[in-house]
Design a protein around this motif. Structure first.
Motif, PDB file in Angstrom:
ATOM      1  N   LEU A  72       0.824  -1.210   0.000  1.00 38.68           N
ATOM      2  CA  LEU A  72       0.000   0.000   0.000  1.00 38.68           C
ATOM      3  C   LEU A  72       0.857   1.259   0.000  1.00 38.68           C
ATOM      4  N   LYS A  73       1.972   1.230   0.719  1.00 38.01           N
ATOM      5  CA  LYS A  73       2.812   2.419   0.854  1.00 38.01           C
ATOM      6  C   LYS A  73       3.933   2.476  -0.176  1.00 38.01           C
ATOM      7  N   ASN A  74       3.931   1.532  -1.118  1.00 37.10           N
ATOM      8  CA  ASN A  74       4.955   1.538  -2.161  1.00 37.10           C
ATOM      9  C   ASN A  74       4.857   2.817  -2.979  1.00 37.10           C
ATOM     10  N   ILE A  75       5.977   3.473  -3.147  1.00 35.68           N
ATOM     11  CA  ILE A  75       6.015   4.777  -3.801  1.00 35.68           C
ATOM     12  C   ILE A  75       5.483   4.741  -5.233  1.00 35.68           C
ATOM     13  N   ASN A  76       5.493   3.578  -5.858  1.00 41.74           N
ATOM     14  CA  ASN A  76       5.016   3.456  -7.236  1.00 41.74           C
ATOM     15  C   ASN A  76       3.543   3.805  -7.393  1.00 41.74           C
ATOM     16  N   PHE A  77       2.799   3.762  -6.302  1.00 40.73           N
ATOM     17  CA  PHE A  77       1.362   3.997  -6.381  1.00 40.73           C
ATOM     18  C   PHE A  77       0.969   5.403  -5.935  1.00 40.73           C
ATOM     19  N   TYR A  78       1.979   6.276  -5.839  1.00 39.68           N
ATOM     20  CA  TYR A  78       1.751   7.676  -5.444  1.00 39.68           C
ATOM     21  C   TYR A  78       2.472   8.557  -6.461  1.00 39.68           C
ATOM     22  N   ARG A  79       1.709   9.198  -7.339  1.00 41.05           N
ATOM     23  CA  ARG A  79       2.316   9.891  -8.473  1.00 41.05           C
ATOM     24  C   ARG A  79       3.255  11.018  -8.037  1.00 41.05           C
ATOM     25  N   LEU A  80       2.879  11.773  -7.039  1.00 39.51           N
ATOM     26  CA  LEU A  80       3.726  12.858  -6.551  1.00 39.51           C
ATOM     27  C   LEU A  80       5.063  12.331  -6.059  1.00 39.51           C
ATOM     28  N   GLN A  81       5.005  11.324  -5.205  1.00 42.90           N
ATOM     29  CA  GLN A  81       6.228  10.767  -4.631  1.00 42.90           C
ATOM     30  C   GLN A  81       7.076  10.056  -5.683  1.00 42.90           C
ATOM     31  N   LYS A  82       6.438   9.405  -6.640  1.00 47.87           N
ATOM     32  CA  LYS A  82       7.173   8.730  -7.712  1.00 47.87           C
ATOM     33  C   LYS A  82       7.933   9.739  -8.561  1.00 47.87           C
ATOM     34  N   MET A  83       7.275  10.840  -8.924  1.00 49.43           N
ATOM     35  CA  MET A  83       7.942  11.881  -9.705  1.00 49.43           C
ATOM     36  C   MET A  83       9.079  12.508  -8.899  1.00 49.43           C
ATOM     37  N   ASP A  84       8.842  12.709  -7.619  1.00 46.78           N
ATOM     38  CA  ASP A  84       9.873  13.270  -6.743  1.00 46.78           C
ATOM     39  C   ASP A  84      11.090  12.352  -6.703  1.00 46.78           C
ATOM     40  N   GLN A  85      10.841  11.050  -6.626  1.00 46.42           N
ATOM     41  CA  GLN A  85      11.933  10.068  -6.612  1.00 46.42           C
ATOM     42  C   GLN A  85      12.738  10.140  -7.913  1.00 46.42           C
ATOM     43  N   LEU A  86      12.047  10.209  -9.043  1.00 49.15           N
ATOM     44  CA  LEU A  86      12.731  10.294 -10.334  1.00 49.15           C
ATOM     45  C   LEU A  86      13.563  11.566 -10.431  1.00 49.15           C
ATOM     46  N   TYR A  87      13.022  12.656  -9.893  1.00 47.56           N
ATOM     47  CA  TYR A  87      13.716  13.946  -9.940  1.00 47.56           C
ATOM     48  C   TYR A  87      14.956  13.944  -9.041  1.00 47.56           C
ATOM     49  N   LYS A  88      14.774  13.507  -7.793  1.00 51.16           N
ATOM     50  CA  LYS A  88      15.893  13.535  -6.843  1.00 51.16           C
ATOM     51  C   LYS A  88      17.000  12.543  -7.208  1.00 51.16           C
ATOM     52  N   SER A  89      16.644  11.488  -7.930  1.00 51.09           N
ATOM     53  CA  SER A  89      17.654  10.513  -8.352  1.00 51.09           C
ATOM     54  C   SER A  89      18.341  10.923  -9.649  1.00 51.09           C
ATOM     55  N   GLY A  90      17.932  12.071 -10.211  1.00 50.76           N
ATOM     56  CA  GLY A  90      18.561  12.583 -11.421  1.00 50.76           C
ATOM     57  C   GLY A  90      18.075  11.943 -12.698  1.00 50.76           C
ATOM     58  N   LYS A  91      17.014  11.156 -12.624  1.00 48.64           N
ATOM     59  CA  LYS A  91      16.508  10.491 -13.826  1.00 48.64           C
ATOM     60  C   LYS A  91      15.660  11.428 -14.688  1.00 48.64           C
ATOM     61  N   ILE A  92      15.025  12.434 -14.042  1.00 48.83           N
ATOM     62  CA  ILE A  92      14.349  13.480 -14.792  1.00 48.83           C
ATOM     63  C   ILE A  92      14.855  14.829 -14.282  1.00 48.83           C
ATOM     64  N   ASP A  93      14.766  15.835 -15.133  1.00 49.03           N
ATOM     65  CA  ASP A  93      15.253  17.152 -14.743  1.00 49.03           C
ATOM     66  C   ASP A  93      14.098  18.050 -14.322  1.00 49.03           C
ATOM     67  N   LYS A  94      14.390  19.329 -14.040  1.00 50.93           N
ATOM     68  CA  LYS A  94      13.363  20.239 -13.553  1.00 50.93           C
ATOM     69  C   LYS A  94      12.291  20.515 -14.599  1.00 50.93           C
ATOM     70  N   ASN A  95      12.606  20.216 -15.864  1.00 54.43           N
ATOM     71  CA  ASN A  95      11.610  20.362 -16.923  1.00 54.43           C
ATOM     72  C   ASN A  95      10.776  19.096 -17.108  1.00 54.43           C
TER      73      ASN A  95
END
Length: 357
Positions: free
Chosen positions: A327-350
């Motif tokens: 239930l708490k897996n980050i994959n099921f929370y769009r905000l947190q998933k995007m945040d994870q991708l951003y902080k890990s450098g996989k996506i940029d600020k754009n």
């Protein structure tokens, strides 16, 4: 409709994944376009293998639209900014790429359906049932962005190009790319996995709700409607009988899921379920909505009630042994998933993929 071909932008998300399956069952030909931020976000398996253009919508071209009769535009950010980004970082590009996409459709005689949201009504008394012509009062960057795009599409509208704007109620229900950051899904997941239905507000806010399959049916009806030159192009999508206070939803789940009970967290919620838009236990976003227009012009009537969707989810969650960890897996929370991708450098600020993914 089987000779028509539909392009779905944002096809690999929660709604898009369910819509692909629904339209395929209706013998609709589908082309999909998605940047694939949520490629690994399956709660359960999906068997569909559709034509997919793996591309950000801002880079769509005329070639991508070849042979397409209708674009169903779902792509966009589902939550408010994260990781220190400002609203303009997140939302400005979606206005630009929607304009580009809509202009391409207009130039090539392609019909257009935009998935907007009843959240544009924002903060109201919760007494009046709001109609399409009622004042709007969006409270978040997300809902303000939806309204910006609505206004853009209205400006582009002409006798030959009439985008349909569907203001959807809050979705719920099963999808392979499940979301637990939307209220009925979240509360049902809590009830099954933890036996606690945790509310981070007083539960007095009103919302209209719609089952995901009913939302898919509205899109299907829209595929026929877009050929019409009727000027009524904004539609609330849902059921007037499916306006609920959040506490009413929680109590309904409490009755359906054995041994579950409601817990009020107020300001104590520091978990993945936390909602920053709730202050001092009060959610100012409250609105009841009227859906007579979509029934009159689209012939749309919701088949499902909240109770039906809760029972379906309860049964599926028990079948897959949904637990607190899942239930708490980050994959099921769009905000947190995007945040994870951003902080890990996989996506940029754009919000574009980097070379490090």
């Amino acid at each position: 409709m089987s000779d028509k071909k539909i392009l779905i932008t944002g096809s690999e998300g929660y709604f898009g994944t369910a819509l692909k399956s629904y339209l395929t069952d209706k013998n609709i030909q589908i082309r999909c376009l998605d940047t694939n931020f949520f490629s690994d976000c399956f709660l359960f398996s999906e068997d569909l293998n559709k034509e997919l253009i793996s591309k950000d919508t801002r880079y769509i071209t005329r070639d991508d639209l070849y042979g397409i009769d209708t674009v169903v535009h779902l792509s966009g950010i589902s939550n408010d900014p994260f990781g220190g980004l400002h609203s303009e970082d997140v939302y400005d590009s979606s206005v630009d790429y929607t304009k580009n996409l809509a202009l391409l459709c207009k130039e090539n005689n392609i019909n257009f359906i935009f998935a907007s949201s009843c959240s544009v009504y924002g903060k109201t008394t919760g007494i009046e049932e709001l109609k399409e012509e009622s004042p709007v009062n969006p409270q978040t960057g997300y809902s303000k962005n939806k309204l910006q795009i609505e206004n853009l599409l209205n400006d582009l509208s002409s006798d030959k190009f009439k985008p349909l704007i569907f203001r959807f109620s809050t979705l719920y229900g099963l999808s392979p790319k499940m979301r637990f950051d939307i209220v009925i899904n979240m509360l049902t997941g809590m009830a099954v996995s933890e036996k606690e239905i945790k509310l981070n507000s007083d539960g007095q806010a009103w919302r209209p709700f719609i089952h995901i399959k009913d939302a898919c049916e509205a899109i299907y009806l829209g595929l026929n409607y877009v050929r019409d030159k009727n000027k009524n192009q904004i539609f609330n999508i849902g059921s007037t009988n499916e306006n609920y206070k959040i506490i009413e939803i929680a109590r309904l789940i409490e009755k359906i899921v054995d041994k579950s009970h409601v817990v009020f967290l107020n300001n104590e919620d520091k978990t993945v379920f936390a909602d920053k838009k709730i202050q001092d236990g009060v959610d100012t976003r409250t609105y009841k909505v009227n859906f007579n227009k979509s029934k009159k012009y689209l012939g749309f009537e919701a088949k499902y009630k909240a109770k039906d969707g809760i029972i379906q989810m309860k049964e599926k969650f028990e079948e897959i042994n949904l637990n607190s960890e899942i239930l708490k897996n980050i994959n099921f929370y769009r905000l947190q998933k995007m945040d994870q991708l951003y902080k890990s450098g996989k996506i940029d600020k754009n919000l574009l993929w980097t070379n490090s993914r």
